[in-house]
Write an enzyme that holds these catalytic residues in place. Structure first.
Site, mmCIF file in Angstrom:
data_model
loop_
_atom_site.group_PDB
_atom_site.id
_atom_site.type_symbol
_atom_site.label_atom_id
_atom_site.label_comp_id
_atom_site.label_asym_id
_atom_site.label_seq_id
_atom_site.Cartn_x
_atom_site.Cartn_y
_atom_site.Cartn_z
ATOM 1 N N SER A 25 0.828 -1.211 0.000
ATOM 2 C CA SER A 25 0.000 0.000 0.000
ATOM 3 C C SER A 25 0.859 1.256 0.000
ATOM 4 C CB SER A 25 -0.930 0.001 1.217
ATOM 5 O OG SER A 25 -0.186 -0.187 2.407
ATOM 6 N N ASN A 51 -2.244 -2.646 13.078
ATOM 7 C CA ASN A 51 -3.702 -2.492 12.994
ATOM 8 C C ASN A 51 -4.202 -1.256 13.744
ATOM 9 O OD1 ASN A 51 -3.375 -4.879 11.705
ATOM 10 N ND2 ASN A 51 -4.412 -6.155 13.226
ATOM 11 N N THR A 98 -40.278 26.741 -10.257
ATOM 12 C CA THR A 98 -40.633 25.410 -9.740
ATOM 13 C C THR A 98 -40.934 24.597 -10.992
ATOM 14 O OG1 THR A 98 -42.979 25.909 -9.549
ATOM 15 C CG2 THR A 98 -41.658 26.333 -7.591
ATOM 16 N N HIS A 99 -40.551 23.346 -11.007
ATOM 17 C CA HIS A 99 -40.685 22.503 -12.213
ATOM 18 C C HIS A 99 -39.942 23.116 -13.402
ATOM 19 C CE1 HIS A 99 -44.057 20.655 -9.979
ATOM 20 N NE2 HIS A 99 -44.333 21.900 -9.657
ATOM 21 N N SER A 116 -13.774 25.848 -27.745
ATOM 22 C CA SER A 116 -13.892 24.593 -28.479
ATOM 23 C C SER A 116 -12.904 24.631 -29.632
ATOM 24 C CB SER A 116 -15.319 24.448 -29.009
ATOM 25 O OG SER A 116 -15.326 23.595 -30.139
ATOM 26 N N ASN A 152 -17.143 27.512 -23.004
ATOM 27 C CA ASN A 152 -17.764 26.442 -22.211
ATOM 28 C C ASN A 152 -17.521 26.605 -20.713
ATOM 29 O OD1 ASN A 152 -18.624 25.211 -24.586
ATOM 30 N ND2 ASN A 152 -16.696 24.081 -24.788
ATOM 31 N N GLU A 184 -18.999 22.291 -14.884
ATOM 32 C CA GLU A 184 -19.264 20.965 -15.463
ATOM 33 C C GLU A 184 -18.399 19.900 -14.795
ATOM 34 O OE1 GLU A 184 -20.119 20.886 -19.979
ATOM 35 O OE2 GLU A 184 -18.889 22.652 -19.630
ATOM 36 N N TYR A 224 -9.579 -6.656 12.556
ATOM 37 C CA TYR A 224 -8.925 -6.136 11.357
ATOM 38 C C TYR A 224 -8.869 -7.205 10.273
ATOM 39 C CZ TYR A 224 -5.490 -4.348 8.092
ATOM 40 O OH TYR A 224 -4.872 -3.933 6.944
ATOM 41 N N GLN A 278 -7.248 -2.222 4.053
ATOM 42 C CA GLN A 278 -6.240 -1.451 3.339
ATOM 43 C C GLN A 278 -6.869 -0.687 2.168
ATOM 44 O OE1 GLN A 278 -2.119 -2.913 3.062
ATOM 45 N NE2 GLN A 278 -2.474 -3.057 0.867
HETATM 46 N N1 ARG Z 1 -1.121 -1.436 5.254
HETATM 47 C C1 ARG Z 1 -2.076 -1.910 6.176
HETATM 48 C C2 ARG Z 1 -3.405 -1.183 6.006
HETATM 49 O O1 ARG Z 1 -3.431 -0.209 5.336
HETATM 50 C C3 ARG Z 1 -1.579 -1.711 7.576
HETATM 51 C C4 ARG Z 1 -2.117 -2.696 8.573
HETATM 52 C C5 ARG Z 1 -1.649 -4.056 8.210
HETATM 53 N N2 ARG Z 1 -1.866 -5.004 9.264
HETATM 54 C C6 ARG Z 1 -1.706 -6.322 9.070
HETATM 55 N N3 ARG Z 1 -1.842 -7.084 10.072
HETATM 56 N N4 ARG Z 1 -1.393 -6.802 7.889
HETATM 57 O O2 ARG Z 1 -4.416 -1.564 6.504
#
Ligand code: ARG
Length: 461
Positions: free
Chosen positions: A27, A114, A159-160, A281, A289, A294, A321, A326
């Site tokens: 991650s 965790n 309205t509408h 454009s 535009n 938008e 957890y 993640q």
């Molecule tokens: N990268 C993990 C997350 O974002 C951190 C916690 C991971 N904990 C574990 N026991 N693998 O959640």
């Protein structure tokens, strides 16, 4: 420990992680933005560990100066992020151990990734909510300035999407001010539940060490502690609440966008957005535009999607957890970035909106928008409302046939429909008369709009 396996948890493993699984499970690509919060959390954790006797003063000092050094390395872009180290937490810890050896290895005492990650996200989100609240305020101030300038400007209220009654353009802007006030309230309320500390929940069951959670919470500015360790590591309600509040904000900005887009078309022609907020454009030379509104309208979809993602990520997860969690980060980070950008661009754009007052006025004259005023006039002359409604309906039909607004009919023409109508009718048939007659709290007279702006300015102080 085998050098082929992970240094943080490789003890029981005989085979190294599959190369693609390393990338798949990592991650760090996106959670590295949590680094300042991770370090803030670790400094507080180390401080508490020393106070309860789990670290010596020397170890704590080494850890804190090592963490500060890492923060500088990250800010300077010199930090070497490693995918093999999976996430921000293990990247920081591994570098800390490089810097201060055994002291670094002791930082993780009484803590798990965790509760660490759950704490980091809350610190991050608390910070972001504060930034978002000030952007909302900036947008609200922009709306107040525009509303003040245009308190007596008349446009058709719909309205509408059918012309209904004359309203003040300032009043219309103040409607968005009200929505943003509720949006800010929702975020402030959500912040209360963000500001609760999971740290000390450890992996899921708490820890055997004599930690002092109240002290860590105090050091990190948390208002309270998560009171159940299983819930502490796995709760993401606060993130879902934030995404819900953000979705509502985006819905409001999207409604506003839609109106700006319509109003800047040649068919409405009520406002002019400056060139600096529009694009042309490549094929049609006449085009200008309204890209900014938008895009904001379009980005609303992503934020709704992020809310749906997070609800679905949490659905069916058993306690406590799970690695699913993640997946909470990207929808959250994307929402924060999107919301901040949309609020910022709106706060910058609103002061540049130019009301085309004559066009708004002439358009309001087209839709028999003072018909209700004529009915009210007849009621004041003693006619029951339903009968008055009928009389006015007939005069509107006559007006349509002769292509005249009610205010353009002569007294004689009007008296054909009811002989109680007298010369004073023209005061109420004018757009100004109609607007100013609605002069109570919450209504559209310029007087009330100015009062509302005054109250609103006070509320922002
Ligand atoms: N990268 C993990 C997350 O974002 C951190 C916690 C991971 N904990 C574990 N026991 N693998 O959640």
């Amino acid at each position: 420990m085998s050098t082929k396996t992970n240094q943080s948890w490789g003890g029981r493993f005989n085979e190294p992680t599959d190369e693609f699984v390393k990338i798949f499970g990592a991650s760090v690509f996106f959670d590295k933005i949590l680094a300042p919060y991770d370090i803030q959390g670790s400094i507080a954790h180390a401080t508490m560990l020393q106070e309860v006797g789990l670290l010596t003063k020397n170890e704590k000092d080494q850890i804190i100066s090592g963490l500060n050094k890492i923060l500088l390395e990250i800010e300077a872009g010199e930090f070497k992020w490693s995918v093999a180290l999976e996430d921000v937490h293990m990247n920081v810890e591994s570098r800390l151990t490089e810097i201060c050896g055994d002291a670094g290895k002791k930082l993780h005492t009484g803590r798990s990734r965790n509760d660490q990650v759950a704490t980091d996200i809350r610190l991050y989100l608390r910070d972001q909510v504060d930034g978002i609240l000030s952007e909302i305020k900036r947008l609200q101030n922009s709306l107040l300035d525009l509303a003040e300038k245009e308190a007596s400007t008349i446009l058709p209220g719909f309205t509408h999407l059918q012309a209904a009654q004359p309203v003040s353009f300032g009043h219309h802007m103040m409607a968005y001010f009200e929505m943003l006030t509720r949006d800010a309230e929702r975020l402030i309320d959500c912040r209360k539940r963000i500001n609760s500390m999971p740290l000390g929940s450890a992996a899921l069951a708490g820890t055997t060490y004599p930690i002092n959670r109240e002290r860590t919470a105090e050091l990190l500015g948390f208002d309270r502690i998560c009171l159940n360790s299983l819930d502490g590591v796995s709760d993401r309600d606060f993130a879902i609440e934030f995404l819900s509040a953000s979705s509502i904000i985006m819905m409001h900005l999207s409604r506003f966008s839609e109106e700006l887009i319509m109003w800047s078309s040649a068919q409405f022609d009520f406002i002019e957005l400056p060139d600096s907020f529009c694009t042309g454009s490549s094929i049609m030379p006449q085009k200008k535009n309204p890209d900014v509104p938008e895009l904001v309208r379009g980005k609303t979809g992503r934020v709704y999607g992020n809310l749906a993602s997070m609800l679905t990520i949490m659905k069916s997860q058993p306690l406590a957890y799970n690695k699913d969690n993640q997946e909470d980060k990207e929808p959250l980070f994307d929402t924060v970035d999107t919301l901040k950008a949309c609020l910022r661009v709106f706060a910058d754009m609103v002061p540049t909106i130019e009301a085309k007052r004559d066009n708004m006025y002439n358009s309001t004259k087209k839709g028999y928008t003072t018909a209700t005023d004529l009915a009210d006039y007849l009621v004041n002359k003693g006619l029951p409302f339903r009968d008055a409604h009928e009389v006015v309906g007939k005069s509107v039909s006559y007006g349509i046939e002769h292509q005249k607004d009610l205010s353009e009919l002569s007294l004689e023409e009007l008296q054909v429909f009811d002989d109680r109508i007298e010369n004073d009718v023209f005061d109420i048939l004018s757009l100004e008369g109609s607007l100013e007659a609605r002069d109570h709290l919450g209504a559209t007279s310029s007087n009330q709009v100015k009062k509302a702006i005054k109250t609103a300015r006070e509320s922002l102080k």
